[in-house]
Design a protein around this motif. Structure first.
Motif, PDB file in Angstrom:
ATOM      1  N   LEU A 177       0.839  -1.194   0.000  1.00 33.89           N
ATOM      2  CA  LEU A 177       0.000   0.000   0.000  1.00 33.89           C
ATOM      3  C   LEU A 177       0.873   1.243   0.000  1.00 33.89           C
ATOM      4  O   LEU A 177       1.899   1.295   0.689  1.00 33.89           O
ATOM      5  CB  LEU A 177      -0.911   0.017   1.236  1.00 33.89           C
ATOM      6  N   ARG A 178       0.468   2.242  -0.754  1.00 30.37           N
ATOM      7  CA  ARG A 178       1.132   3.540  -0.743  1.00 30.37           C
ATOM      8  C   ARG A 178       0.353   4.475   0.179  1.00 30.37           C
ATOM      9  O   ARG A 178      -0.847   4.694  -0.016  1.00 30.37           O
ATOM     10  CB  ARG A 178       1.178   4.101  -2.168  1.00 30.37           C
ATOM     11  N   ILE A 179       1.020   4.999   1.198  1.00 31.32           N
ATOM     12  CA  ILE A 179       0.410   5.928   2.144  1.00 31.32           C
ATOM     13  C   ILE A 179       0.886   7.333   1.806  1.00 31.32           C
ATOM     14  O   ILE A 179       2.076   7.642   1.941  1.00 31.32           O
ATOM     15  CB  ILE A 179       0.771   5.561   3.594  1.00 31.32           C
ATOM     16  N   GLU A 180      -0.024   8.159   1.327  1.00 36.09           N
ATOM     17  CA  GLU A 180       0.327   9.516   0.942  1.00 36.09           C
ATOM     18  C   GLU A 180       0.041  10.486   2.080  1.00 36.09           C
ATOM     19  O   GLU A 180      -0.968  10.371   2.780  1.00 36.09           O
ATOM     20  CB  GLU A 180      -0.449   9.928  -0.308  1.00 36.09           C
ATOM     21  N   ARG A 181       0.956  11.428   2.245  1.00 37.94           N
ATOM     22  CA  ARG A 181       0.804  12.519   3.196  1.00 37.94           C
ATOM     23  C   ARG A 181       0.859  13.828   2.414  1.00 37.94           C
ATOM     24  O   ARG A 181       1.058  13.813   1.203  1.00 37.94           O
ATOM     25  CB  ARG A 181       1.889  12.446   4.262  1.00 37.94           C
ATOM     26  N   THR A 182       0.709  14.936   3.072  1.00 38.01           N
ATOM     27  CA  THR A 182       0.665  16.213   2.370  1.00 38.01           C
ATOM     28  C   THR A 182       1.925  16.458   1.562  1.00 38.01           C
ATOM     29  O   THR A 182       1.867  16.878   0.403  1.00 38.01           O
ATOM     30  CB  THR A 182       0.452  17.366   3.367  1.00 38.01           C
ATOM     31  N   ARG A 183       3.083  16.170   2.131  1.00 41.63           N
ATOM     32  CA  ARG A 183       4.333  16.462   1.445  1.00 41.63           C
ATOM     33  C   ARG A 183       5.251  15.250   1.316  1.00 41.63           C
ATOM     34  O   ARG A 183       6.421  15.405   0.960  1.00 41.63           O
ATOM     35  CB  ARG A 183       5.089  17.586   2.176  1.00 41.63           C
ATOM     36  N   ALA A 184       4.756  14.089   1.590  1.00 44.15           N
ATOM     37  CA  ALA A 184       5.601  12.898   1.530  1.00 44.15           C
ATOM     38  C   ALA A 184       4.723  11.668   1.339  1.00 44.15           C
ATOM     39  O   ALA A 184       3.495  11.764   1.300  1.00 44.15           O
ATOM     40  CB  ALA A 184       6.439  12.771   2.801  1.00 44.15           C
ATOM     41  N   HIS A 185       5.360  10.537   1.205  1.00 43.20           N
ATOM     42  CA  HIS A 185       4.615   9.282   1.125  1.00 43.20           C
ATOM     43  C   HIS A 185       5.526   8.153   1.602  1.00 43.20           C
ATOM     44  O   HIS A 185       6.747   8.283   1.667  1.00 43.20           O
ATOM     45  CB  HIS A 185       4.112   9.015  -0.293  1.00 43.20           C
ATOM     46  N   GLY A 186       4.909   7.036   1.948  1.00 39.24           N
ATOM     47  CA  GLY A 186       5.631   5.847   2.370  1.00 39.24           C
ATOM     48  C   GLY A 186       4.847   4.612   1.968  1.00 39.24           C
ATOM     49  O   GLY A 186       3.676   4.695   1.595  1.00 39.24           O
ATOM     50  N   ASP A 187       5.501   3.476   2.014  1.00 44.15           N
ATOM     51  CA  ASP A 187       4.872   2.222   1.602  1.00 44.15           C
ATOM     52  C   ASP A 187       4.897   1.221   2.750  1.00 44.15           C
ATOM     53  O   ASP A 187       5.870   1.157   3.510  1.00 44.15           O
ATOM     54  CB  ASP A 187       5.611   1.621   0.402  1.00 44.15           C
ATOM     55  N   VAL A 188       3.832   0.448   2.857  1.00 44.41           N
ATOM     56  CA  VAL A 188       3.792  -0.661   3.811  1.00 44.41           C
ATOM     57  C   VAL A 188       3.352  -1.914   3.073  1.00 44.41           C
ATOM     58  O   VAL A 188       2.600  -1.845   2.105  1.00 44.41           O
ATOM     59  CB  VAL A 188       2.844  -0.379   5.000  1.00 44.41           C
ATOM     60  N   ARG A 189       3.851  -3.031   3.528  1.00 40.59           N
ATOM     61  CA  ARG A 189       3.595  -4.297   2.844  1.00 40.59           C
ATOM     62  C   ARG A 189       2.776  -5.214   3.741  1.00 40.59           C
ATOM     63  O   ARG A 189       3.115  -5.407   4.917  1.00 40.59           O
ATOM     64  CB  ARG A 189       4.925  -4.947   2.482  1.00 40.59           C
ATOM     65  N   LEU A 190       1.726  -5.772   3.172  1.00 36.61           N
ATOM     66  CA  LEU A 190       0.877  -6.716   3.883  1.00 36.61           C
ATOM     67  C   LEU A 190       1.143  -8.106   3.307  1.00 36.61           C
ATOM     68  O   LEU A 190       0.786  -8.390   2.162  1.00 36.61           O
ATOM     69  CB  LEU A 190      -0.603  -6.338   3.718  1.00 36.61           C
ATOM     70  N   PRO A 191       1.768  -8.978   4.083  1.00 35.07           N
ATOM     71  CA  PRO A 191       2.160 -10.287   3.547  1.00 35.07           C
ATOM     72  C   PRO A 191       0.991 -11.264   3.478  1.00 35.07           C
ATOM     73  O   PRO A 191       0.069 -11.218   4.300  1.00 35.07           O
ATOM     74  CB  PRO A 191       3.208 -10.764   4.559  1.00 35.07           C
ATOM     75  N   PHE A 192       1.044 -12.133   2.488  1.00 31.88           N
ATOM     76  CA  PHE A 192       0.107 -13.259   2.425  1.00 31.88           C
ATOM     77  C   PHE A 192       0.619 -14.372   3.335  1.00 31.88           C
ATOM     78  O   PHE A 192       1.821 -14.484   3.567  1.00 31.88           O
ATOM     79  CB  PHE A 192      -0.020 -13.786   0.999  1.00 31.88           C
TER      80      PHE A 192
END
Length: 241
Positions: A187-202
């Motif tokens: 998943l891409r998590i967007e913020r006002t001036r930045a973003h980050g990614d988190v992974r959800l494993p199967f």
């Protein structure tokens, strides 16, 4: 900002590189000081060589025919673009350096160096591993699967945020599906001036779309049993004012 959640099982560099190569629709070729863009003109052999169809008047074809041993050096570049519109859509770039040879009216490119550049940095891929690797089994269906998830099931994406650590959702304004492979969903998590990614494993890898459907249902069931993603809801409410 990068992810703040522990990274989990993911395709190796060679498999990731072959996946990018398998689904890329266009490539940029730099050879003999010139750069040309080709769309829908390449195919990939089983061992990772690239067969490129070029016009008869192409400077690249002329260079290949006239060069000593008919093998001019070149660099091929492929971009891996996220199918869902979001910030920072280029997920990776793949660079192949090697040699072209004229072959039956086409050009056959064999790489001598493979570099995969992602947000985490650049990796030089072992040539033997690259030749032996196969694309992720979901690579060909990924674009359709992610766009369907984002467009038809935003409620499911919202529910999946319950599996994300609260600190990763801090100041989040939007969450979208970025990538999926046999090992998990990112998943891409967007913020006002930045973003980050988190992974959800199967819980186990998915080798086809049918298995992926089961893995996604398992993630959603796990999310339903988790708490409400209040941090994201609060940020959205603030942003709506």
């Amino acid at each position: 900002m990068g992810d703040t959640q522990d990274w989990t099982a993911a395709p190796g560099a060679a498999e990731r590189a072959r996946s990018v190569l398998a689904v890329a629709w266009s490539c940029a070729v730099t050879a003999d000081g010139a750069r040309e863009e080709y769309v829908g003109a390449h195919a990939v052999t089983d061992d990772g060589a690239v067969r490129l169809a070029v016009p008869d008047d192409s400077a690249l074809l002329t260079a290949a025919v006239c060069a000593p041993r008919q093998e001019p050096s070149a660099v091929l570049e492929f971009a891996d673009v996220a199918p869902v519109p979001l910030r920072g859509r280029i997920r990776a770039r793949l660079y192949l350096a090697g040699w072209f040879a004229a072959d039956a009216g086409e050009l056959l490119f064999r790489p001598t160096r493979v570099v995969l550049r992602q947000s985490s940095g650049a990796v030089v891929v072992d040539l033997d591993e690259f030749a032996a690797a196969r694309p992720d089994p979901l690579a060909g269906a990924e674009a359709r699967l992610l766009t369907h998830l984002a467009d038809a099931h935003p409620d499911a994406v919202e529910r999946l945020t319950r599996l994300v650590r609260p600190e990763s959702l801090h100041a989040a304004t939007r969450v979208l599906p970025l990538a999926v492979d046999r090992h998990g969903l990112t998943l891409r998590i967007e913020r006002t001036r930045a973003h980050g990614d988190v992974r959800l494993p199967f819980h186990t890898p998915a080798d086809d779309v049918t298995q992926l459907t089961e893995r996604m249902h398992a993630l959603l069931a796990q999310a339903s049993a988790a708490g409400c993603p209040r941090a994201l809801q609060r940020q959205r409410a603030d942003g709506d004012r």
